[in-house]
Design a protein around this motif. Structure first.
Motif, short mmCIF file in Angstrom:
data_model
loop_
_atom_site.label_atom_id
_atom_site.label_comp_id
_atom_site.label_asym_id
_atom_site.label_seq_id
_atom_site.Cartn_x
_atom_site.Cartn_y
_atom_site.Cartn_z
N MET A 1 0.84 -1.19 0.00
CA MET A 1 0.00 0.00 0.00
C MET A 1 0.88 1.24 0.00
O MET A 1 1.90 1.29 0.67
N VAL A 2 0.46 2.26 -0.76
CA VAL A 2 1.19 3.51 -0.80
C VAL A 2 0.64 4.46 0.27
O VAL A 2 -0.57 4.63 0.38
N VAL A 3 1.51 5.04 1.05
CA VAL A 3 1.12 5.98 2.09
C VAL A 3 1.49 7.39 1.65
O VAL A 3 2.65 7.67 1.36
N LEU A 4 0.50 8.26 1.58
CA LEU A 4 0.72 9.64 1.15
C LEU A 4 0.63 10.59 2.34
O LEU A 4 -0.28 10.47 3.16
N PRO A 5 1.53 11.55 2.45
CA PRO A 5 1.45 12.50 3.57
C PRO A 5 0.34 13.51 3.37
O PRO A 5 -0.12 13.75 2.26
N PHE A 6 -0.07 14.12 4.47
CA PHE A 6 -1.09 15.17 4.48
C PHE A 6 -0.38 16.49 4.79
O PHE A 6 0.38 16.58 5.75
N ASP A 7 -0.63 17.51 3.98
CA ASP A 7 -0.06 18.84 4.20
C ASP A 7 -1.03 19.61 5.09
O ASP A 7 -2.10 20.04 4.64
N ALA A 8 -0.67 19.77 6.36
CA ALA A 8 -1.58 20.36 7.34
C ALA A 8 -1.70 21.87 7.24
O ALA A 8 -2.56 22.47 7.91
N HIS A 9 -0.88 22.50 6.39
CA HIS A 9 -0.92 23.97 6.33
C HIS A 9 -0.27 24.47 5.05
O HIS A 9 0.96 24.40 4.90
N ASN A 10 -1.08 24.93 4.11
CA ASN A 10 -0.53 25.63 2.94
C ASN A 10 -1.48 26.73 2.51
O ASN A 10 -2.56 26.92 3.07
N HIS A 11 -1.04 27.47 1.49
CA HIS A 11 -1.81 28.59 0.96
C HIS A 11 -1.87 28.51 -0.56
O HIS A 11 -1.73 29.51 -1.26
N VAL A 12 -2.10 27.32 -1.10
CA VAL A 12 -2.01 27.16 -2.55
C VAL A 12 -3.13 27.88 -3.30
O VAL A 12 -3.06 28.01 -4.53
N GLN A 13 -4.14 28.38 -2.59
CA GLN A 13 -5.15 29.20 -3.26
C GLN A 13 -4.56 30.52 -3.75
O GLN A 13 -5.15 31.19 -4.61
N LEU A 14 -3.40 30.91 -3.22
CA LEU A 14 -2.77 32.18 -3.57
C LEU A 14 -1.75 32.06 -4.70
O LEU A 14 -1.24 33.08 -5.17
N GLY A 15 -1.42 30.85 -5.09
CA GLY A 15 -0.40 30.66 -6.12
C GLY A 15 -0.80 31.31 -7.44
O GLY A 15 -1.96 31.26 -7.85
N THR A 16 0.19 31.91 -8.11
CA THR A 16 -0.10 32.64 -9.35
C THR A 16 0.75 32.20 -10.53
O THR A 16 0.45 32.59 -11.67
N THR A 17 1.77 31.40 -10.31
CA THR A 17 2.70 31.11 -11.40
C THR A 17 2.76 29.65 -11.80
O THR A 17 2.95 29.33 -12.97
N SER A 18 2.62 28.72 -10.86
CA SER A 18 2.90 27.31 -11.18
C SER A 18 1.70 26.59 -11.79
O SER A 18 1.87 25.64 -12.55
N VAL A 19 0.49 27.01 -11.45
CA VAL A 19 -0.73 26.40 -12.01
C VAL A 19 -1.70 27.52 -12.34
O VAL A 19 -1.65 28.60 -11.74
N PRO A 20 -2.62 27.30 -13.29
CA PRO A 20 -3.51 28.38 -13.72
C PRO A 20 -4.63 28.73 -12.77
O PRO A 20 -5.25 29.79 -12.90
N SER A 21 -4.93 27.86 -11.79
CA SER A 21 -6.08 28.10 -10.92
C SER A 21 -5.95 27.28 -9.64
O SER A 21 -5.20 26.29 -9.60
N PRO A 22 -6.69 27.65 -8.59
CA PRO A 22 -6.70 26.82 -7.38
C PRO A 22 -7.17 25.39 -7.66
O PRO A 22 -6.65 24.44 -7.07
#
Length: 314
Positions: A1-22
Motif C-alpha cells: 500500500m502507498v502511504v501519502l502525507p497530508f499537508d496540514a498547512h498551505n496557501h495554494v489558493q494564492l499561487g499565481t505562477t505554477s498552475v492556472p487556478s486553485p
C-alpha cells in the motif's frame, strides 16, 4: 500500500505562477497519478480569499475523491488591508446580549455557523513583520491582539480547531489564550496547532502544560521546511515535540513547490526522530485526523494511491 502525507498547512489558493487556478493546484497535488498528498488544509489569509478556499473544498468536480480542509481566518500580515467598512460593527448573530462585532468577524462567524467543517486559520500574532517604507509593524500589535482574540473566541465558541502563526509574540499570544479561557469558563478551542513553530524546546513543554490543563484541548506543532529548516535549533525542537503532537506542513503558495517541500520535511523530521519515513507519514496522518477531527468531512479517509516521495510503502 502507498502511504501519502497530508499537508496540514498551505496557501495554494494564492499561487499565481505554477498552475492556472486553485482547482489546478488540487489536481496537481491530489488527483494525478503522481499525486504527492493524501489531502491538505488550505489556509485563508483575508476575507477576499474565503470564497476560493471554500470552493476548493466543495468543488463538485473533485469533492468526492479529494480531501481539502477549508480554513478561514485573517492572518496578522493582512489585517491592515481590511477596509473601514469591514471594521464597522454589527451585533453577534448568536448572542445578542454580547458586544457587537466588526463586519469581518461577524461574516466569519456566519460561515462557521453554516459549515461545521471549517477550521479557524491562519490567525495569530507577528512582532517581526515590518512595512518596508515606514519600518513599523505592518499591523500594530494592539490591532493584532484584538483580531486574534475575536477569532480565538469564535474557535472556542464553535469548538473548531485553530491554526496559529506566532513570531516573537508568544507571551502576548499566551495572554490572549488565557483571556479567552477565562471568558469561556475554562474552555479553549479543542485543538490548537502552532504552525511553523519557531520557539525553543523548553517552550514546547510550557505551551503543552499550560494549554492542556483541562484535557479538552490538545496541542500540535508543525515545521515548514521553507521557514524552519535553516535554524540550528529545529532538530532539537522537533525532538521535544515528539511524534504524538507532530503534523507535516509546507506553508507554500505555489503548488509546484509543495511536493519537494513535503519530501524535505519527511526526510529531515524522520531523521530527527529516528524513525522511518513510512512510520512518520503514517503517524502524522493519524495526528492530522485528530487535529482536524471535529471538522473532518464524514466518510472521508486519508487516501492511498499515487507515489509518495518517489517510494512505495508496502
Amino acid at each position: 500500500m502507498v502511504v501519502l502525507p497530508f499537508d496540514a498547512h498551505n496557501h495554494v489558493q494564492l499561487g499565481t505562477t505554477s498552475v492556472p487556478s486553485p482547482a489546478a493546484a488540487v489536481d496537481l497535488l491530489l488527483r494525478t497519478d503522481d499525486a504527492t498528498l493524501s489531502g491538505m488544509a488550505v489556509m485563508s489569509t483575508h476575507p477576499r480569499d474565503f470564497p476560493t478556499v471554500l470552493d476548493m473544498a466543495r468543488n463538485e468536480q473533485y469533492e468526492e475523491d479529494c480531501l481539502v480542509i477549508p480554513c478561514l481566518g485573517v492572518h496578522p500580515w493582512f489585517l491592515h488591508e481590511l477596509s473601514d467598512c469591514e471594521w464597522e460593527e454589527q451585533p453577534q448573530q448568536q448572542q445578542q446580549d454580547k458586544d457587537s462585532l466588526p463586519n469581518w468577524v461577524a461574516d466569519l462567524e456566519s460561515l462557521l455557523v453554516s459549515d461545521p467543517n471549517i477550521v479557524v486559520g491562519e490567525i495569530g500574532l507577528d512582532n517581526f513583520h515590518f512595512d518596508p517604507y515606514t519600518k513599523e509593524l505592518t499591523s500594530d500589535m494592539a490591532t493584532q491582539v484584538k483580531a486574534v482574540e475575536y477569532q480565538l473566541s469564535l474557535a472556542t465558541q464553535y469548538q473548531r480547531p485553530v491554526s496559529l502563526h506566532c513570531v516573537r509574540a508568544m507571551g502576548k499570544l499566551m495572554d490572549a489564550l488565557t483571556k479567552i479561557q477565562k471568558e469561556f469558563s475554562g474552555q479553549l478551542p479543542p485543538r490548537i496547532y502552532f504552525h511553523a513553530f519557531g520557539g525553543k524546546a523548553a517552550t514546547v513543554t510550557q505551551i503543552v502544560k499550560t494549554l492542556e490543563k483541562k484535557k479538552a484541548t490538545k496541542v500540535f506543532f508543525g515545521f515548514a521546511p521553507v521557514i524552519n529548516f535553516e535554524s540550528k535549533k529545529t532538530m532539537e525542537v522537533i525532538r521535544a515535540v515528539g511524534l504524538e503532537r507532530l503534523v507535516l506542513e509546507t506553508d507554500h503558495e505555489e503548488a509546484d513547490r509543495v511536493p519537494p517541500s513535503i519530501k524535505a520535511g519527511v526526510e529531515l523530521i524522520s531523521k530527527a526522530l529516528g524513525v522511518s519515513k513510512e512510520e512518520l507519514v503514517s503517524i502524522t496522518n493519524r495526528n492530522v485526523q485528530d487535529l482536524y477531527g471535529s471538522c473532518w468531512p464524514k466518510g472521508k479517509t486519508l487516501l492511498a494511491g499515487g507515489t509518495v516521495l518517489g517510494e512505495r510503502v508496502e
